[in-house]
Design a protein around this motif. Structure first.
Motif, short mmCIF file in Angstrom:
data_model
loop_
_atom_site.label_atom_id
_atom_site.label_comp_id
_atom_site.label_asym_id
_atom_site.label_seq_id
_atom_site.Cartn_x
_atom_site.Cartn_y
_atom_site.Cartn_z
N PHE A 19 -15.36 -3.36 2.04
CA PHE A 19 -15.40 -2.96 3.44
C PHE A 19 -16.72 -2.24 3.75
O PHE A 19 -16.75 -1.09 4.17
CB PHE A 19 -14.19 -2.09 3.80
CG PHE A 19 -12.90 -2.87 3.80
CD1 PHE A 19 -12.83 -4.12 4.40
CD2 PHE A 19 -11.77 -2.36 3.20
CE1 PHE A 19 -11.64 -4.85 4.40
CE2 PHE A 19 -10.57 -3.09 3.20
CZ PHE A 19 -10.52 -4.33 3.79
N ARG B 227 -5.58 -6.98 4.69
CA ARG B 227 -5.18 -5.66 5.16
C ARG B 227 -5.81 -5.33 6.51
O ARG B 227 -5.48 -4.36 7.14
CB ARG B 227 -5.61 -4.59 4.16
CG ARG B 227 -4.91 -4.72 2.83
CD ARG B 227 -5.44 -3.68 1.87
NE ARG B 227 -5.26 -4.10 0.51
CZ ARG B 227 -5.94 -3.58 -0.51
NH1 ARG B 227 -6.82 -2.63 -0.30
NH2 ARG B 227 -5.71 -4.01 -1.74
N LYS B 228 -6.78 -6.14 6.94
CA LYS B 228 -7.39 -5.89 8.24
C LYS B 228 -6.68 -6.77 9.27
O LYS B 228 -5.92 -7.66 8.93
CB LYS B 228 -8.89 -6.22 8.18
CG LYS B 228 -9.67 -5.24 7.35
CD LYS B 228 -10.25 -4.13 8.20
CE LYS B 228 -10.65 -2.95 7.34
NZ LYS B 228 -11.74 -2.16 7.79
N GLU C 98 -0.73 -1.28 -4.58
CA GLU C 98 -1.95 -0.46 -4.54
C GLU C 98 -1.62 0.96 -4.12
O GLU C 98 -0.88 1.18 -3.18
CB GLU C 98 -2.95 -1.03 -3.52
CG GLU C 98 -3.54 -2.37 -3.90
CD GLU C 98 -4.67 -2.27 -4.91
OE1 GLU C 98 -4.79 -1.22 -5.58
OE2 GLU C 98 -5.42 -3.26 -5.05
N GLU D 190 -13.21 -2.27 -3.87
CA GLU D 190 -12.56 -2.33 -2.55
C GLU D 190 -13.39 -1.58 -1.52
O GLU D 190 -13.48 -1.99 -0.37
CB GLU D 190 -11.13 -1.77 -2.62
CG GLU D 190 -10.24 -2.63 -3.49
CD GLU D 190 -8.76 -2.42 -3.23
OE1 GLU D 190 -8.40 -1.60 -2.36
OE2 GLU D 190 -7.95 -3.08 -3.92
N VAL E 47 -6.36 2.16 3.53
CA VAL E 47 -6.68 0.73 3.55
C VAL E 47 -7.16 0.26 2.18
O VAL E 47 -6.88 -0.85 1.76
CB VAL E 47 -7.76 0.43 4.62
CG1 VAL E 47 -8.04 -1.06 4.68
CG2 VAL E 47 -7.32 0.94 5.97
N ILE E 48 -7.89 1.14 1.49
CA ILE E 48 -8.38 0.75 0.17
C ILE E 48 -7.72 1.58 -0.92
O ILE E 48 -7.14 2.62 -0.65
CB ILE E 48 -9.92 0.92 0.06
CG1 ILE E 48 -10.30 2.39 0.21
CG2 ILE E 48 -10.63 0.06 1.07
CD1 ILE E 48 -11.74 2.68 -0.20
N ARG F 56 -18.89 -7.68 -2.90
CA ARG F 56 -18.35 -7.49 -1.55
C ARG F 56 -17.62 -8.74 -1.10
O ARG F 56 -16.48 -8.68 -0.66
CB ARG F 56 -19.51 -7.17 -0.60
CG ARG F 56 -19.08 -6.91 0.84
CD ARG F 56 -20.23 -6.32 1.65
NE ARG F 56 -20.62 -5.03 1.14
CZ ARG F 56 -21.88 -4.67 0.89
NH1 ARG F 56 -22.86 -5.52 1.09
NH2 ARG F 56 -22.15 -3.47 0.42
N ASN G 75 -11.32 4.19 5.91
CA ASN G 75 -10.79 3.53 4.71
C ASN G 75 -9.53 4.17 4.15
O ASN G 75 -8.94 3.64 3.21
CB ASN G 75 -11.86 3.51 3.61
CG ASN G 75 -12.92 2.47 3.86
OD1 ASN G 75 -12.65 1.44 4.48
ND2 ASN G 75 -14.14 2.74 3.42
N MET H 173 0.85 -1.18 0.00
CA MET H 173 0.00 0.00 0.00
C MET H 173 0.89 1.24 0.00
O MET H 173 1.67 1.44 0.93
CB MET H 173 -0.91 0.03 1.23
CG MET H 173 -1.63 -1.28 1.52
SD MET H 173 -2.72 -1.83 0.19
CE MET H 173 -4.02 -0.62 0.29
N ILE I 22 -8.80 -8.82 -0.36
CA ILE I 22 -8.12 -7.72 0.34
C ILE I 22 -8.23 -7.82 1.86
O ILE I 22 -7.78 -6.94 2.57
CB ILE I 22 -8.62 -6.33 -0.12
CG1 ILE I 22 -10.08 -6.11 0.24
CG2 ILE I 22 -8.39 -6.13 -1.59
CD1 ILE I 22 -10.53 -4.69 -0.08
N THR J 230 -14.36 -9.47 -3.35
CA THR J 230 -13.27 -8.53 -3.13
C THR J 230 -12.70 -8.68 -1.73
O THR J 230 -11.50 -8.60 -1.51
CB THR J 230 -13.74 -7.08 -3.34
OG1 THR J 230 -14.55 -7.04 -4.50
CG2 THR J 230 -12.57 -6.15 -3.52
N LEU J 231 -13.59 -8.93 -0.77
CA LEU J 231 -13.14 -9.06 0.61
C LEU J 231 -12.14 -10.21 0.73
O LEU J 231 -11.13 -10.11 1.42
CB LEU J 231 -14.34 -9.29 1.53
CG LEU J 231 -14.07 -9.07 3.02
CD1 LEU J 231 -13.57 -7.65 3.27
CD2 LEU J 231 -15.33 -9.30 3.83
#
Lengths: 597, 122
Positions: free
Chosen positions: A137, B21-22, A44, A133, A125-126, B11, A122, A9, B18, B14-15
């Motif tokens: 979330f 990242r959480k 990203e 993306e 993060v996105i 959702r 966000n 990122m 990605i 894509t989740l």
């Protein structure tokens, strides 16, 4: 979509972009390809991480390694070590995350520990240019819920229950504003977004637009549904090119997905949004001036009432909220108003984003629950003043706000406490000043700004700010008289009471608050003809100490005005008539024999 | 034009890609990727692990890499961390062994004893 084992990122907010983060991203792509990792690792570009002082910032997941101050030439090493061999490049990590025996996670570091990110959830993060993306979330979940499960009135009730207040500065209850517009008669109503962030040193709204543009679009659409409007406008300054570009991309992606336009998500609700560029006039942040500017007229305020909720854009009922206010809306709908009211103080709920600037170590963007003290923000999160200098004051609310001195740092920050201190929340700019700042000069700086930016429509603001600036000028030049202070106070009170819009009504605040907390500095300028902080040039005098001077003559050689004379090995003397107060002699003296005061 | 169902679909998909990242609380699979590991064939092992995870839509499994663990003769080494359990170290891996570890250990919680370092050292 493809699975990648590692996500890189890279911050492409304005701060990191200006220190070459696009080149860093390109280098990553190049080196990743050279090592054949393009199917495992993805690069990203994302929004602001907040710690702008240490940019450009690169975070690599899944380890969440936080690399700071990365240079394009560092990229090869990171790829070879971290991505190929799995060895984190400690040298480039944010120093506070590295301890002797382990690497701390970013949430354990002081800068992030006390933060709570709602509006900035966000950012970083996105990828803000990828709607998928955002959707991943929980994006567009709140809109779906509103359109399919809630009546417009129920949406307004939720916002009312959350006690969300306008984040642009004044703190008006958002739910109330929406309900006025909903109740106003007429079937043509507008939803506007104020992204005309004009305070010097403020960049909260810009960062939200750059890092999470869909959050604003979704919230505006919800607002449209709630009040019965079908058209939205985002008024953003043209000097925010990255924000404007990403908003444009976000709008076209939302249209392609049918999240803007006719019959959103197959319901009978239609809503669309357009961008309107502002030319960077401070007064256009005022709601009636902003509306006039969108209409194509000169950006000037008009008296209220009628308020925009009844008679706004094109004479129709209009709501106008700030970017950060909108950025809170979707989470409130998703998590419920009780969740939101669980944060903050009695009268100010939720969180607030602040842009830290000035004499502070961690310049950047922070989001904290309301009720956090200024001391926590400045010392624990912001890392205090650089170079061991003593803190003097913090200016909140920019040119409309006031300063908060050391003695008031432990007051919990919320809308009402800041007003009681003689300042205001403002949009969230927070400028820190240390012992080297002259408070009279600070007041003069802000007055110069408001005087420049006054639209000239009403006399108190047009003439009054000018007169106040003249008096301040006089004081900083050492020509002030004690009665000038009374004149300033008188003028300030009259302007506050009689100016047409918030620009004029708040313009005297920097003077009133510096007079309240730093009256002694004004008096020193006037009575003693001294600037205690050593800022106001006309009041400065450089002198050479007899005891310390060794007679080397370096100062005389360096002086551009040939104001210093003397013989070798004797004490040199500065001719005050000739001295231009550039300070070169003081810098160059090897014996620290020259002082200013 | 997307329907609400389409959005849910996007959702979820894509989740999966990605989510790393959480904050991660799930299983971590760590592959030794120092020079010794790479020379012994760690990269194909890593790739097969990723493919298998994707194929089975194991969203909460994180694949990470690490440096040399100091047992270069036993490379490629793969370590599996399940929350609340002891770390399991698999040695002398290859792509087909790795797939078996994913299928049995990660998906069913059954350690593949004969590939572990304990079995090798006997």
């Amino acid at each position: 979509m493809k699975m990648y084992r590692s996500h890189i990122m890279i911050c492409r907010g304005t701060g990191c972009s200006s220190s070459n983060s696009e080149q860093i991203a390109k280098n990553f792509e190049e080196h990743i390809k050279a090592h054949g990792l393009q199917n495992e690792v993805i690069v990203e570009r994302t929004g602001c991480f907040g710690l702008c002082a240490l940019g450009p910032i690169v975070i690599i997941y899944p380890e969440a390694s936080f690399y700071s101050m990365v240079k394009p030439e560092d990229v090869e090493e990171i790829v070879k070590e971290h991505l190929v061999k799995g060895r984190v490049v400690k040298r480039l990590l944010y120093a506070e995350t590295v301890t002797e025996d382990r690497i701390k996670s970013i949430n354990e570091v002081n800068f992030y520990k006390k933060q709570h990110r709602v509006a900035l959830r966000n950012c970083g993060v996105i990828n803000p240019e990828n709607i998928d993306e955002y959707i991943a979330f929980d994006g567009y979940k709140a809109l779906t819920k509103c359109l399919t499960e809630l009546k417009p009135q129920e949406v307004i009730d939720i916002i009312k229950q959350s006690a969300l207040r306008g984040r642009g500065g004044a703190g008006f209850p958002t739910g109330m504003k929406w309900s006025f517009a909903a109740a106003a008669p007429g079937n043509e109503k507008y939803v506007c977004c104020n992204a005309d962030e004009g305070d010097p040193g403020a960049f909260m709204d810009r960062s939200v637009l750059e890092g999470d543009p869909h959050a604003v679009l979704e919230a505006m659409t919800i607002a449209g549904y709630a009040i019965g409007g079908n058209q939205g406008y985002i008024y953003v300054r043209a000097e925010y090119p990255i924000a404007v570009k990403r908003l444009g991309i976000a709008i076209s992606q939302a249209r392609a997905y049918g999240l803007l336009g006719k019959n959103i998500l197959g319901t009978d609700f239609s809503f669309d949004i357009e961008i309107r560029l502002g030319a960077g006039a401070f007064v256009c942040g005022e709601e009636t001036a902003l509306i006039a500017s969108i209409e194509g007229q000169r950006g000037m305020p008009r008296p209220r009432p009628p308020f925009p909720a009844n008679k706004g854009l094109f004479g129709k009922p209009t709501i106008l909220n700030n970017v950060e206010t909108y950025a809170n809306v979707c989470t409130i709908i998703n998590e419920g108003p009780e969740w939101f009211t669980s944060m903050g103080t009695e009268k100010s709920k939720g969180t607030k984003v602040f842009a830290l600037g000035g004499k502070i170590n961690h310049t950047g963007l922070v989001e904290v629950p309301m009720g956090t003290t200024m001391r926590e923000i400045i010392y624990e999160i912001g890392g205090g003043c650089p170079n061991g200098k003593a803190f003097k004051a913090a200016q909140t609310g920019g040119p409309s706000g006031g300063c908060i001195p050391e003695s008031k740092l432990d007051v919990p920050i919320d809308y009402d406490n800041l007003i009681a201190l003689g300042s205001m929340m403002g949009s969230g700019g927070l400028i820190v000043m240390d012992e080297d700042n002259c408070m009279v000069d600070i007041a003069r700086f802000f007055l110069e700004f408001t005087c420049d930016e006054s639209c000239g429509k009403c006399t108190p603001c047009r003439e009054g700010t000018k007169r106040m600036l003249e008096i301040l000028d006089k004081i900083t030049k050492g020509q002030g008289e004690m009665e000038d202070i009374d004149k300033l106070e008188n003028l300030a009170k009259n302007i506050k009471n009689s100016a047409l819009c918030a620009l004029g009504q708040t313009a005297p605040n920097p003077i009133l608050s510096t007079l309240r907390y730093f009256r002694d500095e004004y008096e020193a300028h006037i009575r003693d003809k001294k600037c205690p902080a050593g800022v106001c040039q006309a009041l400065l005098q450089y002198t050479i100490s007899k005891e310390k001077c060794k007679g080397c003559g370096i100062c005389a050689k360096q002086c551009p005005a040939t104001a210093i004379s003397g013989k070798p090995k004797e004490t040199y003397v500065i001719d005050q008539e000739k001295c231009i107060k550039c300070g070169v002699c003081m810098q160059k003296c090897p014996f620290k024999a020259i002082s200013k005061g | 034009m997307k329907s609400i169902k389409d959005l849910e679909e996007i959702r979820k998909k894509t989740l999966d890609t990605i989510n790393l990242r959480k904050d991660q609380s799930g299983i971590r699979v760590v592959v030794g990727m120092a020079t010794c590991g790479i020379a012994a064939g760690a990269r194909p092992v890593l790739m097969s692990i990723m493919d298998e995870i994707k194929k089975n839509e194991l969203a909460d499994v994180v694949v990470a890499q690490t440096g040399c663990i100091g047992m270069c003769r036993l490379e490629p080494i793969v370590e599996v961390y399940r929350p609340g359990e002891e770390k399991v170290t698999y040695v002398k891996m290859n792509p087909s062994k790795a797939i078996r570890v994913i299928n049995e250990h990660i998906m069913k919680g059954k350690i593949v004893d004969k590939y572990t370092i304990g079995a090798e050292e006997k």
